[in-house]
Every structure is written in C-alpha cells, then in structure tokens.
Scaffold this motif. Structure first.
Motif, PDB file in Angstrom:
ATOM      1  N   VAL A  98      -4.992  -2.228  -4.700  1.00 37.72           N
ATOM      2  CA  VAL A  98      -6.412  -2.142  -5.044  1.00 37.72           C
ATOM      3  C   VAL A  98      -6.568  -1.131  -6.170  1.00 37.72           C
ATOM      4  O   VAL A  98      -6.115   0.021  -6.069  1.00 37.72           O
ATOM      5  N   ILE A  99      -7.205  -1.550  -7.254  1.00 42.68           N
ATOM      6  CA  ILE A  99      -7.405  -0.701  -8.421  1.00 42.68           C
ATOM      7  C   ILE A  99      -8.861  -0.793  -8.853  1.00 42.68           C
ATOM      8  O   ILE A  99      -9.607  -1.697  -8.428  1.00 42.68           O
ATOM      9  N   VAL A 149       1.111 -13.393  -3.442  1.00 40.82           N
ATOM     10  CA  VAL A 149       1.215 -11.932  -3.290  1.00 40.82           C
ATOM     11  C   VAL A 149       0.181 -11.499  -2.265  1.00 40.82           C
ATOM     12  O   VAL A 149      -1.023 -11.789  -2.425  1.00 40.82           O
ATOM     13  N   ALA A 150       0.623 -10.836  -1.219  1.00 39.16           N
ATOM     14  CA  ALA A 150      -0.301 -10.361  -0.183  1.00 39.16           C
ATOM     15  C   ALA A 150      -1.162  -9.237  -0.736  1.00 39.16           C
ATOM     16  O   ALA A 150      -0.644  -8.250  -1.274  1.00 39.16           O
ATOM     17  N   TRP A 151      -2.496  -9.391  -0.602  1.00 40.30           N
ATOM     18  CA  TRP A 151      -3.419  -8.384  -1.104  1.00 40.30           C
ATOM     19  C   TRP A 151      -3.641  -7.297  -0.057  1.00 40.30           C
ATOM     20  O   TRP A 151      -3.662  -7.561   1.151  1.00 40.30           O
ATOM     21  N   MET A 152      -3.839  -6.079  -0.524  1.00 40.06           N
ATOM     22  CA  MET A 152      -4.186  -4.979   0.365  1.00 40.06           C
ATOM     23  C   MET A 152      -5.635  -5.142   0.825  1.00 40.06           C
ATOM     24  O   MET A 152      -6.505  -5.576   0.064  1.00 40.06           O
ATOM     25  N   GLU A 153      -5.904  -4.798   2.081  1.00 39.31           N
ATOM     26  CA  GLU A 153      -7.255  -4.906   2.618  1.00 39.31           C
ATOM     27  C   GLU A 153      -8.183  -3.922   1.925  1.00 39.31           C
ATOM     28  O   GLU A 153      -7.825  -2.769   1.667  1.00 39.31           O
ATOM     29  N   LYS A 201     -13.937  -2.363  -6.564  1.00 40.25           N
ATOM     30  CA  LYS A 201     -12.551  -2.606  -6.166  1.00 40.25           C
ATOM     31  C   LYS A 201     -12.071  -3.947  -6.740  1.00 40.25           C
ATOM     32  O   LYS A 201     -12.790  -4.939  -6.701  1.00 40.25           O
ATOM     33  N   HIS A 202     -10.846  -3.915  -7.258  1.00 40.21           N
ATOM     34  CA  HIS A 202     -10.187  -5.116  -7.761  1.00 40.21           C
ATOM     35  C   HIS A 202      -8.741  -5.111  -7.261  1.00 40.21           C
ATOM     36  O   HIS A 202      -8.209  -4.061  -6.896  1.00 40.21           O
ATOM     37  N   HIS A 203      -8.114  -6.274  -7.272  1.00 45.27           N
ATOM     38  CA  HIS A 203      -6.737  -6.402  -6.804  1.00 45.27           C
ATOM     39  C   HIS A 203      -5.815  -6.788  -7.968  1.00 45.27           C
ATOM     40  O   HIS A 203      -6.166  -7.651  -8.781  1.00 45.27           O
ATOM     41  N   CYS A 204      -4.659  -6.133  -7.996  1.00 49.77           N
ATOM     42  CA  CYS A 204      -3.625  -6.517  -8.953  1.00 49.77           C
ATOM     43  C   CYS A 204      -2.979  -7.806  -8.466  1.00 49.77           C
ATOM     44  O   CYS A 204      -2.562  -7.917  -7.308  1.00 49.77           O
ATOM     45  N   SER A 208      -9.342   3.470  -0.083  1.00 48.48           N
ATOM     46  CA  SER A 208     -10.508   4.308  -0.383  1.00 48.48           C
ATOM     47  C   SER A 208     -10.449   4.895  -1.783  1.00 48.48           C
ATOM     48  O   SER A 208     -11.468   5.336  -2.311  1.00 48.48           O
ATOM     49  N   ILE A 209      -9.261   4.909  -2.382  1.00 49.85           N
ATOM     50  CA  ILE A 209      -9.101   5.425  -3.737  1.00 49.85           C
ATOM     51  C   ILE A 209      -8.299   4.420  -4.558  1.00 49.85           C
ATOM     52  O   ILE A 209      -7.589   3.573  -4.008  1.00 49.85           O
ATOM     53  N   CYS A 210      -8.399   4.539  -5.881  1.00 44.11           N
ATOM     54  CA  CYS A 210      -7.673   3.646  -6.790  1.00 44.11           C
ATOM     55  C   CYS A 210      -6.187   3.988  -6.751  1.00 44.11           C
ATOM     56  O   CYS A 210      -5.790   5.162  -6.747  1.00 44.11           O
TER      57      CYS A 210
END
Length: 461
Positions: free
Chosen positions: A181-182, A148-152, A172-175, A157-159
């Motif tokens: 980014v959450i 799964v490609a992660w968002m940079e 910042k964390h990645h689903c 800037s926001i959840c």
C-alpha cells in the motif's frame, strides 16, 4: 558546582602589565614601546622551563629500565632516526572470501526478484481477449489480485515508501507488482507498451522483435513516469511503487549498457583477452609435458609437446597482430565527435597503452615458456634418470649386505660388479628355495658368504 574564579579577565592582555589593549595592533605597539627595552624575564623563563622539561624527558628515556625502553623506541630526538626505524606490520586478515559469498547471495536475490517482477509484468500486460482491460473496474482488480496478493487496506496505516500516515488528503493505492500500500505521491506509472519492450528485450533471442524493443528502450531517457494519470484516461498503465520502479530502472540501464554501440578498439581488445586466456590454458598443459620430458619420464612424447607449442604460437601471434592493428587505429577517429577534443587526445593514448600492455604480456610469455627439447636432450634426460635409479637400487642392495659399515654409502666403481653379483645370487637363492633344490641353496649361500667377505674387504680399503 564549579567554584567561581574572581578577577577573571579576557582580551588582548599585555603579558607584563596585564593591561587590556583591545586589539592586536595596540598590543604590539604597547609591548614594543614599553616593555621591549626591559628584560623579558617571563618569556625567557618559559623557554628555559621548556628546555629543562625536554632535557628531563631525554634523561628519563636514557636511564629507564627495559620495560620503558620498549616504549622509548617509538620516540626519536634525532631527525634521522625516524627514517631508519620501521614499525612491524601486525596480523593481517583477508575478508575477500567472505565478501564474495555475501556478494553472490545478494546477486542471486536481486536476480530472483527481477525475474519475479518480469513474470508479473508479462501476466499483467497480457492483451488476451479474456483478460479485462486496464482501469478501476472490479474485474481488472480481481485479475490483478489473482496475480499479486494485495495488502489489506485496514492493516496499512502508513505508506510503504515514505512512511507518512494515510488520511483524507492522502489516499491509499496498491502497487501492482508487490501488492504493498502506497500513497499517491509515491506512485509511479509504467505504460503497457514500455513494459512489453522490457519483456521482449529480456528474451535471449536474436529476433526482429527483440532488436526493435532494445532500440526503443535505448532511445528512452527513463522507462518510468511519475506523472499522475487520471482514471478516465484510455492509456494502459501499471501503478507501481518506488522500490519496483528502481529495480526496473536498473534493468533498463543494464540493457542499455549491454547493447551500446562499441568502438572497434573494444572488439580488438576483447580478442586480445580471449587469446590471452587460450594461451594460459595451453601454457598450463605445456609446462607439465616439458617437465616430464626433461625429467626422463615416458608418460609424454616429443610430439605432444610440439603440438601444444604450435597452439601457443598461434595465440602468441594473435595477440601481437591484433595489438598492432589497435596502434594503427590510434590515428583514426571514426566514432568520435570532431568537437570532442578530450576524447581525441585520450583515444591515441588508449590505443598505445593497449599495445604496451600486449608487449609486456608477450615478453612474460617468452620468458616463462620453455622451448621444446630435442631428441638428444630427451635421451640424455632418460639416461640420467636410469643412472639415478640404478644408483638408488645399488644403495638399497648395499644396505642389505651384513657386516658392512653403513656410515659410508659411497660406492666405488670396483664395488659395483660385486654388488650386482650379490643381487643376482640373492635372486637365484629365492628361485632355488621355491623349486625345493636344497643342495643348490646351500652352495649359493656359501658363494654369497664369500662374496660378502670380498665386498667388506674392498669397502674397508
């Protein structure tokens, strides 16, 4: 600006002397003692003025022109008129087709998204030796990013779930399922063991692994954990967002619903529904056969009707027998808790309602299903059809006879042999012309003229 009104007063004022009595009880006592014996001209004037207004409105409606009468029909001064007048229903339009299209597209989107999540979960929870274990190691992150490609991080800037800004206190964390980014508060965790149960339960097989996975999921209250798992823990898990967790939770509910223990009444009712579908299918085939036989057609035979009728009888008896078994279950409470009084009271009512519904279905079937016609009925129908065809052919020949009054198309029994003879002579003339026998053609045409004159005389008489 609004003009300031002088001498404005408010409170419990007397309508006669405008004295403020401060409360309702004092106002009533004051009015009864002071003004009750006097003539209440103010109140009488108000009532008389109201009566005059109502009378003027009635007179205006009675003496109005046609355009005002259109509006006056919706106003009634008689209490009985409101029940007799009914307003016409306007234009109605059904949006059912448009709703079904949108609903189908939405279901397809949900199904595709769910299949993507299940495929990603299967790859992320794979326990192959060459796949790095769970944790914050670089190898594991590279493997997760390859699926799964992660968002940079710099872009977000926001959840993505709560829309709160990231900072020193909000990391910042990645689903792992959609790469968004959450924040830490919006993170939820799916253990590898439960994830494998979800994958196994969605496999359409009847294997032992599938049944065990389904049984384990049913015993769980929730498949998602919102507890923050420390990075140093050895437990394997996937960090996911709220949106993906909601989709997996819905899939979990669907699995539990499809595999919930069903009562015996439910299985019997499914058999009734299946028998009703079979009956409707046979009934749609049976009716055209009966109509064709009663119309005198030769497309079907009586054997075809008897065969379909036997199939209808089997479905009919199946509905009747199964509904009787359900009534017997009304006095039994095999799967109901003894302390559940509400279910005990509703269970017999449900069984009897199913039997009542089945009786109504059987009655409708009996009324709408025609009996199989006998051989005599079929012969009579075919003879009547042959008579109709002969009569139509007679009329066509009669219309082609020259010098006949076509206003009256009634053919008497005396004319029928002459018309048949006229038709035969026309056929002989065509055959003689094709064979080149001119003398025979002339003789037949003379006979045809004589026959035409005879038909004309008989028709006029």
């Amino acid at each position: 600006m609004l003009q300031v009104i002088d001498n404005t007063r408010a409170g419990f004022l007397c309508p006669k002397c405008h004295q403020d009595m401060s409360n309702m009880e004092m106002l009533q006592i004051h009015f009864q003692n002071v003004h009750m014996k006097q003539s209440s001209t103010t109140v009488k004037g108000l009532f008389s003025l109201a009566k005059q207004k109502i009378k003027n409105v009635q007179d205006n409606f009675q003496n109005s022109n046609e355009s005002s009468k259109i509006y006056a029909q919706y106003f009634s001064f008689n209490s009985n008129d409101s029940y007799s007048k009914k307003q016409c229903i306007g234009y109605a339009r059904s949006h059912n087709t448009y709703f079904q299209i949108i609903r189908k597209d939405k279901h397809n989107q949900i199904f595709i998204h769910m299949r993507q999540l299940l495929l990603r979960i299967e790859l992320l929870t794979n326990t192959n030796e060459h796949i790095p274990r769970n944790g914050n190691s670089k190898e594991r992150r590279k493997y997760e990013q390859s699926i799964v490609a992660w968002m940079e991080d710099s872009v977000a800037s926001i959840c993505a779930s709560c829309s709160k800004s990231f900072g020193l206190s909000r990391r910042k964390h990645h689903c792992r399922l959609d790469g968004l980014v959450i924040c830490n508060q919006c993170s939820q965790f799916l253990s590898f063991s439960i994830a494998r149960c979800i994958i196994d339960s969605n496999i359409p097989t009847s294997s032992t692994t599938n049944s065990l996975a389904i049984q384990r999921l049913i015993n769980l209250k929730s498949i998602i954990s919102s507890t923050i798992i420390k990075d140093g823990s050895n437990e394997d898990y996937l960090r996911i967002c709220i949106s993906c967790a909601r989709c997996l939770q819905n899939n979990y509910r669907q699995i539990c619903f499809n595999n919930i223990q069903k009562d015996e009444v439910f299985h019997h009712y499914e058999k009734i529904v299946q028998a009703q579908k079979e009956y409707n299918n046979f009934h749609s085939t049976y009716l055209p056969i009966i109509d064709s036989l009663l119309n005198g057609d030769t497309k079907y035979q009586i054997v075809d009707a008897q065969q379909v009728y036997r199939q209808l009888s089997v479905s009919y008896e199946k509905i009747d027998s199964i509904s009787k078994q359900i009534v017997i279950l009304a006095d039994k409470y095999s799967n109901i808790n003894e302390n559940d009084i509400t279910s005990k009271n509703r269970y017999p009512t449900l069984c009897r309602n199913i039997r009542t519904y089945s009786i109504q279905v059987l009655q409708n079937f009996s009324v709408s299903t025609k009996r199989v016609p006998s051989e005599d009925d079929i012969k009579q129908a075919r003879n009547e059809k042959q008579k109709r065809l002969d009569n139509e052919r007679m009329i066509k020949i009669f219309l082609n006879i020259p010098g006949i009054n076509h206003n009256s198309l009634e053919i008497s029994e005396e004319l029928e042999p002459f018309i048949q003879q006229y038709y035969q002579i026309t056929q002989f003339i065509e055959q003689a012309k094709l064979a080149g026998r001119d003398d025979e053609v002339k003789l037949l045409e003379l006979n045809l003229q004589e026959l035409t004159q005879a038909i004309s005389i008989l028709h006029q008489n």
